[in-house]
Design an enzyme around this catalytic site. Structure first.
Site, short mmCIF file in Angstrom:
data_model
loop_
_atom_site.label_atom_id
_atom_site.label_comp_id
_atom_site.label_asym_id
_atom_site.label_seq_id
_atom_site.Cartn_x
_atom_site.Cartn_y
_atom_site.Cartn_z
N HIS A 138 0.85 -1.19 0.00
CA HIS A 138 0.00 0.00 0.00
C HIS A 138 0.89 1.24 0.00
CE1 HIS A 138 -3.28 2.72 0.82
NE2 HIS A 138 -2.64 3.17 1.89
N GLY A 153 2.86 5.39 4.29
CA GLY A 153 2.28 6.04 5.45
C GLY A 153 0.88 5.53 5.66
N SER A 155 -3.17 5.20 6.11
CA SER A 155 -4.25 5.66 5.25
C SER A 155 -4.73 7.05 5.68
CB SER A 155 -5.41 4.67 5.30
OG SER A 155 -6.46 5.07 4.46
N GLY A 156 -4.86 7.95 4.71
CA GLY A 156 -5.36 9.29 5.01
C GLY A 156 -4.31 10.30 5.40
N GLY A 158 -1.97 11.58 3.55
CA GLY A 158 -1.70 12.57 2.51
C GLY A 158 -0.75 12.13 1.42
N LYS A 159 -0.59 10.84 1.23
CA LYS A 159 0.33 10.34 0.20
C LYS A 159 -0.12 10.76 -1.20
CE LYS A 159 -0.27 6.05 1.42
NZ LYS A 159 -1.21 6.30 2.54
N SER A 160 -1.40 10.53 -1.50
CA SER A 160 -1.90 10.84 -2.83
C SER A 160 -1.90 12.34 -3.09
CB SER A 160 -3.31 10.28 -3.00
OG SER A 160 -3.31 8.87 -2.85
N ASP A 177 -2.16 3.80 -4.41
CA ASP A 177 -2.86 2.81 -3.58
C ASP A 177 -2.15 1.46 -3.57
OD1 ASP A 177 -4.79 1.85 -1.85
OD2 ASP A 177 -6.06 1.12 -3.48
#
Length: 305
Positions: A138, A153, A155-156, A158-160, A177
């Site tokens: 992930h 990191g 989920s949520g 701020g990777k994307s 993802d």
């Protein structure tokens, strides 16, 4: 063990099927093609029977110079091992004798117009990637100024969104993802997408965007060599290492060690800029330059003897 069907290389390289069309489901499990040579004179001690057998102008010319009986013996010695397939290069036509033996043994005989060396180079590259050990994790994969970066990191975190900012700065998106990692060698790790998510980036509050349609073809690439593993983490007071140069840390994937950096997040902090700095700093280190060493050298020069 991973395998690739003969049919997949027929489609990938648009090969002409001369015989054995009903046996294109045969599996290839070795990543390097083989040009038979010593096998034609009966030496089979190290014959890689599980590899694709490529016959260039040199091999076909040799066979054509033999008598019918000699040719039957030389070809028969090889086909009895049932390699996955034979591929004739440079569009050679004088091979009906080879078609006959492949038909008898149910071995696909294929043909390409490409020159032998060029074709083997392309085929080996294709098989190396297709048969490489792989795993999925992930995260987000992006190419920053030619340097492959894996963003991880929770989920949520701020990777994307960070990847989206980097795309806006002219860097290239690879995967979001689900990142597929492939081991191409002892120290080479390739990052790519899982096909389903190709070109798609998921942004909270916005939804899915197609990076290519929104930012153009140059904003996306199918794969990149991973050389940095960057983990985005929540800010922790007094937890950052403020030394001149942080000690090297690594993350291991499929037995390949990748330099690891942790970037703590805080409102107003330019995370994308820090990732750019980390990528550029890694590149300079590969060239033998260390900012910390230069700084310490200046301090040493200023100190009284």
């Amino acid at each position: 063990m991973k395998s690739v069907s003969v049919e997949s290389i027929v489609k990938a390289f648009k090969l002409e099927v001369l015989s054995g069309a009903e046996r294109l489901d045969r599996e290839i499990t070795r990543s390097k093609a083989h040009r038979p040579g010593l096998e034609f004179v009966g030496y089979f001690d190290y014959f890689p029977m599980n590899r694709v057998q490529v016959l260039g102008r040199k091999e076909i010319t040799y066979l054509l110079q033999q008598t019918v009986e000699e040719r039957r013996l030389h070809i028969g010695n090889i086909v009895k091992y049932h390699p996955p397939c034979f591929i004739v290069t440079t569009g050679q036509q004088e091979i009906p004798f080879l078609e006959m033996y492949c038909d008898q043994e149910g071995i696909p005989l294929l043909r390409t117009q490409d020159k032998t060396t060029e074709f083997i180079t392309k085929l080996d590259g294709y098989l190396l990637k297709a048969l490489a050990p792989e795993m999925s994790i992930h995260g987000v994969c992006i190419n920053v100024s030619g340097i492959g970066v894996l963003l991880r990191g929770r989920s949520g975190i701020g990777k994307s969104e960070t990847a989206h900012t980097l795309i806006g700065r002219g860097h290239r998106f690879v995967a979001d993802d689900v990142v597929v990692l492939k081991k191409l060698g002892p120290a080479t790790l390739l990052g790519t997408h899982n096909t389903i998510t190709r070109e798609f980036l998921a942004l909270r509050s916005i939804g899915l965007i197609n990076v290519v349609r929104q930012y153009g073809r140059t904003a996306f690439q199918d794969e990149t060599r991973i050389v940095l593993d960057i983990e985005l983490t929540p800010w922790e007071d007094k937890a950052l290492n403020n030394d001149l140069e942080v000690a090297d840390q690594f993350t291991e994937y499929l037995g390949v060690k990748i330099p690891h950096i942790e970037i703590q997040l805080q409102p107003g902090r330019d995370t994308s800029g820090l990732i750019e700095a980390a990528a550029n700093n890694w590149y300079l280190k590969q060239l033998g330059y260390s900012a910390a060493e230069e700084f310490m050298g200046r301090l040493s020069d200023e100190m009284p003897g």
